[in-house]
Design a protein around this motif. Structure first.
Motif, short mmCIF file in Angstrom:
data_model
loop_
_atom_site.label_atom_id
_atom_site.label_comp_id
_atom_site.label_asym_id
_atom_site.label_seq_id
_atom_site.Cartn_x
_atom_site.Cartn_y
_atom_site.Cartn_z
N SER A 36 0.83 -1.20 0.00
CA SER A 36 0.00 0.00 0.00
C SER A 36 0.87 1.25 0.00
O SER A 36 2.08 1.19 0.22
CB SER A 36 -0.91 0.00 1.23
OG SER A 36 -0.11 -0.03 2.41
N THR A 37 0.25 2.40 -0.23
CA THR A 37 0.96 3.67 -0.24
C THR A 37 1.63 3.91 1.12
O THR A 37 1.02 3.74 2.16
CB THR A 37 -0.02 4.82 -0.53
OG1 THR A 37 -0.67 4.58 -1.76
CG2 THR A 37 0.71 6.15 -0.60
N CYS A 106 -2.41 -4.89 -1.79
CA CYS A 106 -3.15 -4.19 -0.73
C CYS A 106 -3.26 -2.71 -1.07
O CYS A 106 -2.25 -2.05 -1.34
CB CYS A 106 -2.43 -4.37 0.60
SG CYS A 106 -3.21 -3.53 1.99
N SER A 107 -4.49 -2.18 -1.09
CA SER A 107 -4.74 -0.77 -1.32
C SER A 107 -4.14 -0.34 -2.67
O SER A 107 -4.52 -0.88 -3.70
CB SER A 107 -4.19 0.06 -0.16
OG SER A 107 -4.58 1.40 -0.25
N CYS A 111 -4.44 -1.94 -6.79
CA CYS A 111 -4.65 -1.29 -8.09
C CYS A 111 -3.58 -1.72 -9.08
O CYS A 111 -3.87 -2.00 -10.26
CB CYS A 111 -4.64 0.23 -7.93
SG CYS A 111 -5.87 0.88 -6.78
N CYS A 131 -8.83 -3.87 -0.24
CA CYS A 131 -8.96 -2.42 -0.03
C CYS A 131 -8.47 -1.60 -1.21
O CYS A 131 -7.73 -0.62 -1.06
CB CYS A 131 -8.21 -1.99 1.23
SG CYS A 131 -8.71 -2.81 2.73
N ALA A 132 -8.84 -2.01 -2.42
CA ALA A 132 -8.39 -1.30 -3.62
C ALA A 132 -9.60 -0.90 -4.46
O ALA A 132 -10.73 -1.24 -4.15
CB ALA A 132 -7.44 -2.18 -4.43
N HIS A 133 -9.33 -0.19 -5.55
CA HIS A 133 -10.39 0.20 -6.47
C HIS A 133 -9.89 -0.02 -7.90
O HIS A 133 -8.69 -0.17 -8.13
CB HIS A 133 -10.82 1.66 -6.27
CG HIS A 133 -9.70 2.64 -6.48
ND1 HIS A 133 -9.34 3.12 -7.72
CD2 HIS A 133 -8.86 3.24 -5.60
CE1 HIS A 133 -8.34 3.97 -7.60
NE2 HIS A 133 -8.01 4.06 -6.33
N SER A 142 -5.36 9.88 -8.38
CA SER A 142 -5.85 9.08 -7.25
C SER A 142 -6.30 10.01 -6.13
O SER A 142 -5.67 11.04 -5.88
CB SER A 142 -4.75 8.16 -6.75
OG SER A 142 -5.07 7.67 -5.46
#
Length: 199
Positions: A36-37, A106-107, A111, A131-133, A142
């Motif tokens: 994730s970020t 993740c997140s 993506c 938990c992503a889109h 984003s």
């Protein structure tokens, strides 16, 4: 137990150095973890401390611009884009000699995983997305991108808010909220200072 190993950096196709680690036994199913970020493998616990590292051969890394990977952008690099992050994943797989693997994103990493599976289906044996889109309407920025333009204090506070919507102003004014926020800002400042983000 002798089943973890810190690995040297991998050079991405544009020259960026990506720090990565391999965990678990070589005989176990292979999993690429797309983080994730803001993830940083120096933060404990990391994905390397999870059950994944015991059940699978886990390849994890610091996304460019985070942790021990190169900061971005460098003058000769293309502007960071989802295509660049997909290429980074492919370059990591090539560096460790994996033609295909299971992918867990993740997140933000989810993506990247979606694009990786769409564009290179032969590489992805299976895909788990958390938990992503699937993208931003109109292909725009984003929703989390503006966080990078905030000060450390403002960014950490916003991330703490986003992590649990029950954290309102009253919560931040409480001893628990103030304590957690101060701890998170201190930890983030130390990491940013160590890698030169506060120059």
């Amino acid at each position: 137990q002798g089943h973890s190993s810190a690995m040297p950096t991998c050079m991405a196709r544009d020259g960026a150095q990506l720090y990565y680690e391999l965990h678990g036994y070589p005989s176990h199913p292979r999993v690429l973890y797309l983080p994730s970020t803001g993830s940083d493998l120096r933060k404990v616990p990391s994905i390397a401390h999870s059950p994944l590292a015991r059940a699978f051969r886990l390849l994890c890394y610091d996304v460019r611009g985070t942790g021990r990977s190169d900061k971005v952008p460098a003058p000769t690099w293309p502007p960071p884009s989802m295509a660049v992050f997909v290429c980074d994943a492919l370059d990591l797989l090539q560096a460790v000699g994996w033609e295909s693997c299971h992918v867990f994103g993740c997140s933000f990493g989810g993506c990247v995983g979606l694009l990786l599976a769409m564009q290179h289906p032969g590489v992805v044996r299976s895909l788990c997305v958390v938990c992503a889109h699937a993208g931003v309407p109109g292909g725009g920025e984003s929703p989390l991108a503006p966080l990078d333009r905030l000060s450390v204090e403002a960014r950490v506070r916003r991330m703490v808010e986003l992590a649990d919507t029950r954290r309102d102003q009253a919560w931040f004014n409480s001893a628990q909220g103030a304590g957690l926020l101060a701890f998170a800002i201190r930890a983030e400042s130390e990491v940013c200072s160590e890698v030169g983000y506060l120059e």
